[in-house]
Structures are given as C-alpha cells and as structure tokens.
Design a protein around this motif. Structure first.
Motif, PDB file in Angstrom:
ATOM      1  N   ALA A 140       0.874  -1.183   0.000  1.00 26.14           N
ATOM      2  CA  ALA A 140       0.000   0.000   0.000  1.00 26.14           C
ATOM      3  C   ALA A 140       0.905   1.224   0.000  1.00 26.14           C
ATOM      4  N   ALA A 141       0.532   2.230  -0.772  1.00 24.94           N
ATOM      5  CA  ALA A 141       1.387   3.415  -0.899  1.00 24.94           C
ATOM      6  C   ALA A 141       1.546   4.131   0.432  1.00 24.94           C
ATOM      7  N   ASN A 142       2.746   4.647   0.664  1.00 27.69           N
ATOM      8  CA  ASN A 142       3.034   5.538   1.796  1.00 27.69           C
ATOM      9  C   ASN A 142       2.886   4.894   3.163  1.00 27.69           C
ATOM     10  N   SER A 143       2.907   3.578   3.218  1.00 29.02           N
ATOM     11  CA  SER A 143       2.868   2.896   4.512  1.00 29.02           C
ATOM     12  C   SER A 143       4.247   2.316   4.782  1.00 29.02           C
ATOM     13  N   GLN A 144       4.814   2.675   5.912  1.00 29.13           N
ATOM     14  CA  GLN A 144       6.181   2.244   6.216  1.00 29.13           C
ATOM     15  C   GLN A 144       6.168   1.272   7.388  1.00 29.13           C
ATOM     16  N   ALA A 145       6.176   1.833   8.608  1.00 34.30           N
ATOM     17  CA  ALA A 145       6.274   0.993   9.804  1.00 34.30           C
ATOM     18  C   ALA A 145       5.082   0.047   9.938  1.00 34.30           C
ATOM     19  N   TYR A 146       3.881   0.544   9.634  1.00 33.31           N
ATOM     20  CA  TYR A 146       2.677  -0.285   9.835  1.00 33.31           C
ATOM     21  C   TYR A 146       2.734  -1.523   8.945  1.00 33.31           C
ATOM     22  N   SER A 147       3.072  -1.321   7.645  1.00 30.05           N
ATOM     23  CA  SER A 147       3.150  -2.472   6.732  1.00 30.05           C
ATOM     24  C   SER A 147       4.233  -3.443   7.170  1.00 30.05           C
ATOM     25  N   ALA A 148       5.378  -2.897   7.570  1.00 32.56           N
ATOM     26  CA  ALA A 148       6.491  -3.764   8.000  1.00 32.56           C
ATOM     27  C   ALA A 148       6.106  -4.529   9.260  1.00 32.56           C
ATOM     28  N   ALA A 149       5.493  -3.835  10.212  1.00 33.63           N
ATOM     29  CA  ALA A 149       5.121  -4.487  11.474  1.00 33.63           C
ATOM     30  C   ALA A 149       4.089  -5.585  11.235  1.00 33.63           C
ATOM     31  N   LYS A 150       3.080  -5.294  10.426  1.00 37.71           N
ATOM     32  CA  LYS A 150       1.993  -6.262  10.227  1.00 37.71           C
ATOM     33  C   LYS A 150       2.462  -7.478   9.423  1.00 37.71           C
ATOM     34  N   ALA A 151       3.386  -7.260   8.452  1.00 38.19           N
ATOM     35  CA  ALA A 151       3.977  -8.406   7.751  1.00 38.19           C
ATOM     36  C   ALA A 151       4.801  -9.228   8.736  1.00 38.19           C
ATOM     37  N   GLY A 152       5.495  -8.527   9.636  1.00 38.54           N
ATOM     38  CA  GLY A 152       6.274  -9.222  10.669  1.00 38.54           C
ATOM     39  C   GLY A 152       5.382 -10.062  11.563  1.00 38.54           C
ATOM     40  N   VAL A 153       4.227  -9.531  11.948  1.00 41.40           N
ATOM     41  CA  VAL A 153       3.298 -10.285  12.805  1.00 41.40           C
ATOM     42  C   VAL A 153       2.845 -11.562  12.085  1.00 41.40           C
ATOM     43  N   ALA A 154       2.536 -11.438  10.789  1.00 42.81           N
ATOM     44  CA  ALA A 154       2.047 -12.611  10.047  1.00 42.81           C
ATOM     45  C   ALA A 154       3.113 -13.705  10.015  1.00 42.81           C
ATOM     46  N   ASN A 155       4.353 -13.339   9.709  1.00 45.72           N
ATOM     47  CA  ASN A 155       5.369 -14.397   9.579  1.00 45.72           C
ATOM     48  C   ASN A 155       5.873 -14.877  10.933  1.00 45.72           C
ATOM     49  N   PHE A 156       5.866 -14.005  11.934  1.00 47.98           N
ATOM     50  CA  PHE A 156       6.151 -14.449  13.307  1.00 47.98           C
ATOM     51  C   PHE A 156       5.143 -15.534  13.710  1.00 47.98           C
ATOM     52  N   THR A 157       3.885 -15.300  13.372  1.00 43.72           N
ATOM     53  CA  THR A 157       2.822 -16.241  13.752  1.00 43.72           C
ATOM     54  C   THR A 157       3.000 -17.580  13.029  1.00 43.72           C
ATOM     55  N   ARG A 158       3.371 -17.511  11.734  1.00 43.95           N
ATOM     56  CA  ARG A 158       3.623 -18.771  11.001  1.00 43.95           C
ATOM     57  C   ARG A 158       4.738 -19.553  11.690  1.00 43.95           C
ATOM     58  N   SER A 159       5.806 -18.841  12.075  1.00 40.06           N
ATOM     59  CA  SER A 159       6.943 -19.510  12.717  1.00 40.06           C
ATOM     60  C   SER A 159       6.515 -20.178  14.024  1.00 40.06           C
ATOM     61  N   GLN A 160       5.708 -19.474  14.828  1.00 45.92           N
ATOM     62  CA  GLN A 160       5.280 -20.061  16.105  1.00 45.92           C
ATOM     63  C   GLN A 160       4.335 -21.238  15.874  1.00 45.92           C
ATOM     64  N   GLY A 161       3.513 -21.156  14.834  1.00 48.02           N
ATOM     65  CA  GLY A 161       2.622 -22.271  14.518  1.00 48.02           C
ATOM     66  C   GLY A 161       3.403 -23.548  14.271  1.00 48.02           C
ATOM     67  N   VAL A 162       4.510 -23.407  13.539  1.00 49.02           N
ATOM     68  CA  VAL A 162       5.367 -24.572  13.255  1.00 49.02           C
ATOM     69  C   VAL A 162       6.092 -25.011  14.529  1.00 49.02           C
ATOM     70  N   THR A 163       6.617 -24.038  15.275  1.00 50.82           N
ATOM     71  CA  THR A 163       7.379 -24.354  16.491  1.00 50.82           C
ATOM     72  C   THR A 163       6.551 -25.159  17.483  1.00 50.82           C
ATOM     73  N   TYR A 164       5.284 -24.786  17.628  1.00 53.37           N
ATOM     74  CA  TYR A 164       4.427 -25.399  18.658  1.00 53.37           C
ATOM     75  C   TYR A 164       3.484 -26.458  18.085  1.00 53.37           C
ATOM     76  N   ALA A 165       3.713 -26.878  16.828  1.00 53.20           N
ATOM     77  CA  ALA A 165       2.745 -27.769  16.166  1.00 53.20           C
ATOM     78  C   ALA A 165       2.511 -29.064  16.933  1.00 53.20           C
TER      79      ALA A 165
END
Ligand SMILES: NC(=O)c1ccc[n+]([C@@H]2O[C@H](COP(=O)([O-])OP(=O)(O)OC[C@H]3O[C@@H](n4cnc5c(N)ncnc54)[C@H](O)[C@@H]3O)[C@@H](O)[C@H]2O)c1
Length: 236
Positions: A140-165
């Motif tokens: 999305a245009a002109n989004s910096q920290a928010y886009s980075a943070a929310k993408a980070g949350v998504a992939n952090f969650t994927r990692s924990q899903g695998v870790t705790y599977a």
C-alpha cells in the motif's frame, strides 16, 4: 453448554474497536474475556488489567493477575495496535517508525512470550490469535512501519505455529481489510469511501465480522467443534 464455557481469554487492545467486539463475542459464547489495554473498556463489564504491551513488567503483571484470579489462560488475542504517519520513505519520521514497530510488532511478540510461557506450563489446549492487517499482505502506498510491522506479525505467527505444532497450542493471525472502527469514523468521507472501494465486498467491514473470524479460529483450535454451513456449530 456454550462453545467457550470456562475459557479465559486475554484480549490486548480490547478496550475499543475490533478487540472490544472480540471480547463481546467471546463473552456471548461463555468465555471470560480479560481486557488488557492502556485504557479502560469503552463499554461492558469486563475484568480489566491496565497493560502496556511494550513493557515486559506490565505483561508479567497481566499474566500474574489473570492466573491469580482465574487459574489459567486458554486464549490470547494480541490485537493492540497504533497507526502511523504516512508518507514516502524519504520523509521517514524515525520516532514514529520506532513507536509503531514497538507497539505493532514488538508488543505482539512480547505478549506472546509471557502468555505462551503460562500456556506451556498448563499443557492444556490453548489458542493464540495475532492481529496482522491487509497492509501486511499487499503493498500500500506511503505505509512504512505499519506495513512492516503487520507483515512481521504474520510471519512471526507462522513460525510459532510450526514451532508449537506438536503441542496443544495453536497460532493463527487475522489480517483484516479496512474496518469501521472509531478511527475510520474520524476520517473524511472522501477517504472512507476510497477505502470502501478498495474492499472487494464494496464496504468497510464491521468489527463484529472480525470477531466472527476469531470465534471460528477458536472453535476448531480449542474445542474441536465444527462450524456448520448455516453458521451454527456442532460440538465434538
Ligand atoms: N481498523 C482497521 O481498519 C484495521 C484493519 C486491519 C488491522 N487492524 C488492526 O486491528 C487492531 C485493532 O484495531 P482497531 O481498529 O480496533 O483500533 P482501536 O484504536 O479502536 O483499538 C486499538 C486499541 O489498542 C490499544 N493500545 C494501543 N497501544 C497500546 C499499548 N501499548 N498497550 C496496550 N494497548 C494499546 C488502544 O488503547 C486501543 O484501545 C490493531 O492491531 C490494528 O492495527 C485494524
């Protein structure tokens, strides 16, 4: 018996908007929602623990208070978030970048750290839902920290899903599109109508629709119940 009877659910950022709708939805299904927010809930009669998700001591206090009162934590919705100053990266406001990353990404990770440690001790079925955003999925245009943070949350969650599977703790992230919360009500009509046009559904989402997604995720992760085509459920 209701779907979430005897389940204790911490909802960060639950004082308003999407988090409050999730708390109300969970309460209607028999759960005990705990509102963990810097502000008291806008409405409703909830157990409230004043919490800053960027502060480890505040999160330790949250877990201690909930365990002392209820004995266990079955659900975490790490939903607290703030918005950013928008603009191109050449105009980046470093202070705002740090503030947004600190709440929207670091806050989610820290909340997971302290609450999941308690869930591990319990060894019973538990569910974590982290709030990402459509802006963490698409550009999305002109989004910096928010886009980075929310993408980070998504992939952090994927990692924990695998870790705790192989445990009984399930991890999911929700990535809402534009939602009709207090924030969107403060924006000019020209902005909200553009947001609505970008939504495939042709309108802003209502907080309750996001709460339905959270309930759906819990229904299978926590109770083993199956959602039926008519929106009802069958307990297993
Ligand atoms: N509204 C939308 O269109 C939309 C779309 C996608 C994702 N989201 C995400 O959904 C979540 C909820 O958004 P909302 O629209 O309901 O916002 P909101 O502003 O209505 O609620 C956010 C809550 O988070 C709390 N909060 C902020 N900083 C905190 C901190 N450090 N510690 C504890 N609590 C804190 C606020 O007090 C507030 O009650 C956020 O993570 C947001 O990024 C919102």
């Amino acid at each position: 018996m209701a779907l979430l009877d005897e389940k204790v659910a911490i909802i960060t950022g639950g004082a308003n908007g999407i988090g409050l709708a999730i708390a109300q939805k969970f309460a209607a299904e028999g759960a005990t929602p705990i509102i963990a927010d810097m502000k008291a809930p806008a409405e409703g009669n909830f157990f409230f623990v004043e919490t800053n998700v960027t502060q480890p001591a505040s999160l330790t206090n949250l877990v201690d208070q909930v365990v002392a009162k209820y004995g266990h934590i079955d659900v975490l919705v790490a939903n607290a978030g703030i918005t950013e100053h928008k603009g191109p990266v050449s105009q980046l406001d470093e202070e705002n970048w740090n503030a947004v990353i600190n709440v929207d990404l670091n806050g989610v990770v820290l909340t997971n750290k302290y609450v999941v440690a308690q869930m591990e001790k319990q060894g019973t079925p538990a569910s974590v839902i982290n709030t990402s955003s459509i802006l963490g999925v698409v550009g999305a245009a002109n989004s910096q920290a928010y886009s980075a943070a929310k993408a980070g949350v998504a992939n952090f969650t994927r990692s924990q899903g695998v870790t705790y599977a192989k445990t009984k703790i399930r991890f999911n992230a929700i990535a809402p599109g534009y939602v009709n919360t207090a924030l969107s009500k403060t924006l000019p009509e020209s902005v909200t109508s553009t947001m609505a046009e970008r939504m495939p559904i042709g309108r802003l989402l209502e907080p309750e629709e996001i709460a339905n997604v959270a309930l759906f995720l819990l229904s299978t992760a926590l109770t083993g119940a199956v959602i039926n085509a008519d929106g009802g459920y069958t307990a297993q």
